[in-house]
Design a protein around this motif. Structure first.
Motif, PDB file in Angstrom:
ATOM      1  N   ILE A  17     -10.341  10.810  -9.176  1.00 20.16           N
ATOM      2  CA  ILE A  17     -10.165  12.258  -9.043  1.00 20.16           C
ATOM      3  C   ILE A  17      -9.353  12.585  -7.791  1.00 20.16           C
ATOM      4  O   ILE A  17      -9.350  11.820  -6.825  1.00 20.16           O
ATOM      5  N   PRO A  18      -8.633  13.726  -7.790  1.00 21.46           N
ATOM      6  CA  PRO A  18      -7.941  14.167  -6.577  1.00 21.46           C
ATOM      7  C   PRO A  18      -8.937  14.635  -5.531  1.00 21.46           C
ATOM      8  O   PRO A  18      -9.966  15.229  -5.845  1.00 21.46           O
ATOM      9  N   VAL A  19      -8.641  14.366  -4.281  1.00 23.66           N
ATOM     10  CA  VAL A  19      -9.501  14.787  -3.175  1.00 23.66           C
ATOM     11  C   VAL A  19      -9.313  16.287  -2.943  1.00 23.66           C
ATOM     12  O   VAL A  19      -8.180  16.749  -2.833  1.00 23.66           O
ATOM     13  N   PRO A  20     -10.389  17.072  -2.880  1.00 24.93           N
ATOM     14  CA  PRO A  20     -10.237  18.535  -2.800  1.00 24.93           C
ATOM     15  C   PRO A  20      -9.317  19.024  -1.681  1.00 24.93           C
ATOM     16  O   PRO A  20      -8.441  19.852  -1.928  1.00 24.93           O
ATOM     17  N   LEU A  21      -9.491  18.533  -0.451  1.00 24.14           N
ATOM     18  CA  LEU A  21      -8.650  19.005   0.654  1.00 24.14           C
ATOM     19  C   LEU A  21      -7.305  18.274   0.730  1.00 24.14           C
ATOM     20  O   LEU A  21      -6.416  18.701   1.455  1.00 24.14           O
ATOM     21  N   ALA A  22      -7.192  17.182   0.004  1.00 24.34           N
ATOM     22  CA  ALA A  22      -5.946  16.406   0.007  1.00 24.34           C
ATOM     23  C   ALA A  22      -5.642  15.955  -1.412  1.00 24.34           C
ATOM     24  O   ALA A  22      -5.706  14.770  -1.732  1.00 24.34           O
ATOM     25  N   GLU A  24      -3.103  15.393  -2.980  1.00 25.37           N
ATOM     26  CA  GLU A  24      -2.037  14.416  -3.150  1.00 25.37           C
ATOM     27  C   GLU A  24      -2.605  13.004  -3.341  1.00 25.37           C
ATOM     28  O   GLU A  24      -1.909  12.112  -3.834  1.00 25.37           O
ATOM     29  N   ILE A  25      -3.852  12.826  -2.928  1.00 27.77           N
ATOM     30  CA  ILE A  25      -4.503  11.518  -2.966  1.00 27.77           C
ATOM     31  C   ILE A  25      -5.599  11.523  -4.020  1.00 27.77           C
ATOM     32  O   ILE A  25      -6.396  12.457  -4.096  1.00 27.77           O
ATOM     33  N   ARG A  26      -5.640  10.464  -4.829  1.00 28.07           N
ATOM     34  CA  ARG A  26      -6.717  10.296  -5.806  1.00 28.07           C
ATOM     35  C   ARG A  26      -7.575   9.102  -5.392  1.00 28.07           C
ATOM     36  O   ARG A  26      -7.048   8.095  -4.922  1.00 28.07           O
ATOM     37  N   LEU A  27      -8.876   9.238  -5.575  1.00 24.56           N
ATOM     38  CA  LEU A  27      -9.816   8.179  -5.223  1.00 24.56           C
ATOM     39  C   LEU A  27     -10.781   7.920  -6.361  1.00 24.56           C
ATOM     40  O   LEU A  27     -11.115   8.825  -7.128  1.00 24.56           O
ATOM     41  N   PHE A  28     -11.255   6.688  -6.440  1.00 25.99           N
ATOM     42  CA  PHE A  28     -12.363   6.370  -7.330  1.00 25.99           C
ATOM     43  C   PHE A  28     -13.659   6.755  -6.604  1.00 25.99           C
ATOM     44  O   PHE A  28     -14.017   6.135  -5.598  1.00 25.99           O
ATOM     45  N   LEU A  29     -14.338   7.768  -7.111  1.00 31.00           N
ATOM     46  CA  LEU A  29     -15.547   8.286  -6.468  1.00 31.00           C
ATOM     47  C   LEU A  29     -16.698   8.317  -7.462  1.00 31.00           C
ATOM     48  O   LEU A  29     -16.487   8.414  -8.673  1.00 31.00           O
ATOM     49  N   ALA A  30     -17.898   8.249  -6.944  1.00 28.18           N
ATOM     50  CA  ALA A  30     -19.081   8.272  -7.795  1.00 28.18           C
ATOM     51  C   ALA A  30     -19.414   9.695  -8.214  1.00 28.18           C
ATOM     52  O   ALA A  30     -19.375  10.618  -7.396  1.00 28.18           O
ATOM     53  N   GLU A  31     -19.736   9.867  -9.477  1.00 25.43           N
ATOM     54  CA  GLU A  31     -20.171  11.178  -9.954  1.00 25.43           C
ATOM     55  C   GLU A  31     -21.552  11.516  -9.404  1.00 25.43           C
ATOM     56  O   GLU A  31     -21.853  12.675  -9.113  1.00 25.43           O
ATOM     57  N   ALA A  54     -18.140   5.774  -1.671  1.00 18.20           N
ATOM     58  CA  ALA A  54     -18.062   6.337  -3.020  1.00 18.20           C
ATOM     59  C   ALA A  54     -18.101   7.860  -3.023  1.00 18.20           C
ATOM     60  O   ALA A  54     -18.167   8.473  -4.086  1.00 18.20           O
ATOM     61  N   SER A  55     -18.066   8.484  -1.838  1.00 18.14           N
ATOM     62  CA  SER A  55     -18.018   9.946  -1.720  1.00 18.14           C
ATOM     63  C   SER A  55     -16.863  10.331  -0.797  1.00 18.14           C
ATOM     64  O   SER A  55     -16.477   9.561   0.086  1.00 18.14           O
ATOM     65  N   ALA A  56     -16.332  11.530  -0.996  1.00 18.27           N
ATOM     66  CA  ALA A  56     -15.255  12.039  -0.142  1.00 18.27           C
ATOM     67  C   ALA A  56     -15.876  12.904   0.948  1.00 18.27           C
ATOM     68  O   ALA A  56     -16.050  14.105   0.790  1.00 18.27           O
ATOM     69  N   TRP A  57     -16.226  12.279   2.052  1.00 16.97           N
ATOM     70  CA  TRP A  57     -16.885  12.987   3.152  1.00 16.97           C
ATOM     71  C   TRP A  57     -15.932  14.020   3.755  1.00 16.97           C
ATOM     72  O   TRP A  57     -14.739  13.767   3.930  1.00 16.97           O
TER      73      TRP A  57
END
Length: 219
Positions: A17-22, A24-31, A54-57
């Motif tokens: 998923i795309p990172v909310p504040l960035a 431009e970057i996609r990360l594999f994150l845990a639902e 696994a989270s976008a702090w």
């Protein structure tokens, strides 16, 4: 077992998923980070540290946004991303044109996640596993720390490391929503952001996050 092996079994609940504040970057994150943690431990057959990667702090999101918005500060420089987690900030530095980016973490799963996230964002990021806090910043021109001050014990060790890097001449940037461990007499804010709705569960009650640098530091 590698993170890629877990993903191939379809048991990890990771989404790209795309990172909310960035974005431009996609990360594999845990639902669901808690459920994901439980499944990792079940697969490993032992206790594991929390999968912070696994989270976008939100401190990391803020720092990534700042890096992307100020590429001239980072372009051509050697960057160390301390306690990199998912690799979000390291990836931002690579996109901004850093000459060399090293992403450090103590969790082997984080190292696997960083490598996977760097590939999907088409950037080169070196990884370095292990605890660096009792040492030096290995000649980095820039040291980045996204949401590393989340506990008193870690702040007690991380802040001297960052101070030594700054005294050596490195630019130091810290992304933090002020979880209560910021040294306001040493760090000053250079940017502030509204917290997005999506992030780590621990961040649900936090409204703003900031990027800080040592007072009087050039940028």
């Amino acid at each position: 077992m590698t993170l890629n092996a877990l993903r191939s079994r379809g048991i990890d609940d990771l989404s790209l998923i795309p990172v909310p504040l960035a974005p431009e970057i996609r990360l594999f994150l845990a639902e669901d980070a808690i459920l994901f943690w439980a499944r990792l431990e079940a697969e490993a057959g032992r206790r594991l540290p929390p999968p912070f990667w696994a989270s976008a702090w939100i401190g990391g999101q803020a720092l990534a946004r700042y890096v992307l918005d100020n590429p001239a500060v980072f372009a051509g420089r050697r960057v160390l991303d301390l306690a990199s987690g998912s690799g979000l900030v390291a990836i931002a530095a690579a996109i901004a044109g850093a000459r060399e980016v090293t992403a450090n973490d103590i969790d082997p799963y984080a190292i696997a996640a960083i490598e996977m996230n760097a590939r999907v964002n088409h950037v080169a990021v070196r990884t370095r596993w292990g605890d660096l806090l009792d040492g030096e910043s290995d000649g980095a021109d820039v040291v980045l720390a996204g949401d590393i001050l989340y506990s008193p014990a870690l702040a007690e060790r991380a802040l001297p490391f960052l101070s030594r890097a700054s005294e050596r001449g490195a630019l130091v940037f810290v992304g933090d929503p002020d979880r209560g461990h910021l040294p306001h007499d040493w760090l000053e804010a250079v940017a502030s952001y509204q917290v997005p709705m999506a992030g780590a569960p621990e961040d649900a009650q936090i409204e703003r996050t900031a990027v800080l640098t040592p007072r009087g530091s050039p940028s």
